[in-house]
Design a protein around this motif. Structure first.
Motif: not given
Ligand SMILES: [Zn+2]
Length: 135
Positions: A43-44, A54-55, A58, A62, A69-72, A76, A78
Motif C-alpha cells: 500500500f505504501y 497514504p492517509e 486510505l 475505505l 481499516g487501518e494502516l500499520t 493496509l 482492511i
C-alpha cells in the motif's frame, strides 16, 4: 527503409505526453486474506507511486469499500474480505479523481489548497482543477 529505423521514427513521432502517460503504471495491489481481514502489503508503495499521502488514499479506499481499516507500519489492513481486483479498481478511481491531470493526462500533479478550495495542480502543463476536499 529498414524496419529498425521505421520503428525509431514511429517512436519519435509519439508526443512526449503520450510516452509519459504510457510509463505511468499504478502497481497492482499485493493482498492476502488473514481471517476476515484483507492485508495489502504494498500500500505504501502505491501511495508513493501516486505521490499522495497514504492517509488520503486510505480514506478514499475505505469510504469506497464501506469498510473499516487501518494502516500499520508496513501495510493496509482492511477489516473485511476484499478481492485484489476490487482494491485495484478503487485505487484507479482515486488516481482518476485526485492524481491524473484532466488536461494533459499526466500524473505529475500536486494537491494544493487555494482560497479554501482544493485543486489538482499539474506541474507538467500548469492546469488546475478543483477537487472535493471531503472524502
Ligand atoms: Zn497537465
Amino acid at each position: 527503409m529498414k524496419y529498425e529505423s521505421m520503428l525509431k521514427r514511429a517512436r519519435e513521432n509519439i508526443p512526449d505526453n503520450v510516452k509519459k502517460a504510457e510509463r505511468f503504471e499504478i502497481p497492482k495491489v499485493l493482498g492476502h486474506l488473514q481471517g476476515n481481514r484483507t492485508v495489502i502489503s504494498n500500500f505504501y508503495k502505491i501511495a508513493e507511486t501516486l505521490n499522495r499521502k497514504p492517509e488520503h488514499l486510505l480514506k478514499f479506499i475505505l469510504k469506497e469499500l464501506a469498510a473499516p481499516g487501518e494502516l500499520t507500519k508496513s501495510a493496509l489492513i482492511i477489516g473485511t474480505r476484499v478481492s485484489a481486483s476490487k482494491v485495484n479498481e478503487k485505487i484507479a478511481a482515486y488516481a482518476r479523481e485526485f492524481v491524473i491531470c484532466r488536461e494533459c493526462g499526466r500524473p505529475d500533479t500536486k494537491l494544493e489548497k487555494e482560497g479554501g478550495t482544493l485543486y489538482i495542480h499539474c506541474t507538467a502543463c500548469g492546469a488546475m482543477h478543483p477537487v472535493r476536499e471531503k472524502i
